[in-house]
Enzyme design. Structure first.
Site, PDB file in Angstrom:
ATOM      1  N   SER A 163       0.824  -1.208   0.000  1.00 54.19           N
ATOM      2  CA  SER A 163       0.000   0.000   0.000  1.00 54.19           C
ATOM      3  C   SER A 163       0.861   1.263   0.000  1.00 54.19           C
ATOM      4  O   SER A 163       1.606   1.501  -0.946  1.00 54.19           O
ATOM      5  CB  SER A 163      -0.945  -0.046   1.199  1.00 54.19           C
ATOM      6  OG  SER A 163      -1.951   0.919   1.106  1.00 54.19           O
ATOM      7  N   ASP A 258     -10.121  -4.239  -3.978  1.00 50.71           N
ATOM      8  CA  ASP A 258      -9.167  -3.229  -3.555  1.00 50.71           C
ATOM      9  C   ASP A 258      -9.272  -2.020  -4.480  1.00 50.71           C
ATOM     10  O   ASP A 258      -9.126  -2.148  -5.696  1.00 50.71           O
ATOM     11  CB  ASP A 258      -7.752  -3.812  -3.607  1.00 50.71           C
ATOM     12  CG  ASP A 258      -6.682  -2.834  -3.142  1.00 50.71           C
ATOM     13  OD1 ASP A 258      -7.016  -1.688  -2.787  1.00 50.71           O
ATOM     14  OD2 ASP A 258      -5.504  -3.232  -3.134  1.00 50.71           O
ATOM     15  N   HIS A 288      -7.967  -5.368   0.168  1.00 51.85           N
ATOM     16  CA  HIS A 288      -6.782  -4.599   0.537  1.00 51.85           C
ATOM     17  C   HIS A 288      -6.490  -4.815   2.029  1.00 51.85           C
ATOM     18  O   HIS A 288      -7.377  -4.696   2.865  1.00 51.85           O
ATOM     19  CB  HIS A 288      -7.019  -3.115   0.268  1.00 51.85           C
ATOM     20  CG  HIS A 288      -5.787  -2.280   0.453  1.00 51.85           C
ATOM     21  ND1 HIS A 288      -4.984  -1.905  -0.595  1.00 51.85           N
ATOM     22  CD2 HIS A 288      -5.227  -1.742   1.568  1.00 51.85           C
ATOM     23  CE1 HIS A 288      -3.983  -1.175  -0.137  1.00 51.85           C
ATOM     24  NE2 HIS A 288      -4.108  -1.069   1.174  1.00 51.85           N
TER      25      HIS A 288
END
Length: 315
Positions: A163, A258, A288
């Site tokens: 991320s 995600d 995610h």
């Protein structure tokens, strides 16, 4: 794109919904950090035993960057030196720290049989862009410059994480390519954030607004960036770099549910088109953040194991 969560991912998502946890965008940054920190106890698997874990302090223009060194029991050595992974934790540039990603660092050290150095870069909104990017670049350079003292083979130095951490790894790789080093052996980009424009389709699909919701991403963005002009800076949006040729081999992982799915997919494709060796892995039924949830999600442990194999393949 239709998304169907894997049964265990659906169960985790349902549990989070029923727990009634407040949305991060309704909290202060400090409150969000506390909630994020507590969640790891319910989702992180048991950590493997390591030979050594030690604190580090990386010098930087603003003072020092806290870091943590992980040495596994089984360590690949060549002429007494070992490969290493410089690790940048996820958390939207606002939350997360050395402790929130401690278990996954231990896992990667053990699975990859290499040294891991986790970097506790400065967080927003107290430290806005480009503070986190500057820290990632500075930490990578320091580890390379001090590799021998750390027991690291500088020619086998990889960078990566998930991320926001994937974003910082991509930025550090670009900075190393364009700034006379250091040489980077590989980059691990786990559902990376690559473009703050947020115009890809997965940023608007209802099925992708799971845990990392569309509104939470905007909250992270607004905390980190100084304004709209930052979106176009490659240090914030590495996908805005015009040329991706000459970057190190990449392992890119995306998840179906995600918001960052499409930009991660596109970045992997652009890397490949630029001649960069790319290993691309997509988990269609995961959301995610699943990578750190090995206590609850089998696919998280599969992903850690596969990345460990990939890191071993770098040499």
């Amino acid at each position: 794109m239709p998304v169907v969560l894997d049964p265990d991912a659906a169960a985790v998502y349902k549990a989070f919904q029923e727990a009634g946890r407040p949305a991060y965008e309704t909290l202060t940054a400090d409150e969000a950090r506390a909630y994020y920190s507590q969640a790891r106890f319910a989702t992180n698997p048991e950590p493997p035993e390591l030979a050594r874990v030690a604190p580090l302090a990386i010098p930087a223009p603003h003072g020092t960057i806290p870091a943590r060194l992980y040495v596994p029991n089984q360590l690949r050595r060549r002429d007494g030196l070992s490969p290493a992974l410089v690790f940048f934790h996820g958390g939207g540039w606002v939350i997360g720290d050395l402790d929130s990603h401690d278990v996954v660092c231990r896992q990667l050290a053990a699975q990859g049989a290499l040294i891991v150095i986790s970097v506790d870069y400065r967080l927003a909104p107290e430290h806005k862009f480009p503070a986190a990017a500057d820290d990632a670049i500075a930490a990578t350079r320091w580890v390379a410059a001090n590799a021998r003292q750390l027991g690291i083979d500088a020619s086998r130095l990889a960078i990566g994480r998930d991320s926001a951490g994937g974003n910082l790894a991509a930025v550090a790789a670009l900075a190393a390519r364009d700034g006379n080093g250091p040489a980077i052996a590989g980059q691990v980009l786990i559902y990376p954030a690559t473009d703050f424009a947020m115009t890809h389709g997965s940023h608007s699909e209802p099925e992708t607004s799971v845990l990392l919701t569309h509104s939470v991403i905007r909250w992270f963005r607004d905390h980190y960036l100084n304004g709209a002009a930052d979106i176009h800076d490659w240090r914030a949006s590495p996908a805005r770099a015009q040329n991706l040729a000459g970057l190190p081999p990449a392992y890119v992982l995306t998840a179906g549910a995600d918001p960052l799915r499409d930009e991660g997919d596109e970045y992997a494709e652009r890397l490949s088109q630029a001649g960069v060796p790319v290993t691309y892995r997509h988990y269609p039924g995961q959301f995610h953040g699943f990578f750190t949830m090995g206590k609850l999600l089998r696919q998280a442990n599969v992903a850690v194991s596969e990345i460990g194999v990939w890191l071993k393949g770098l040499g």
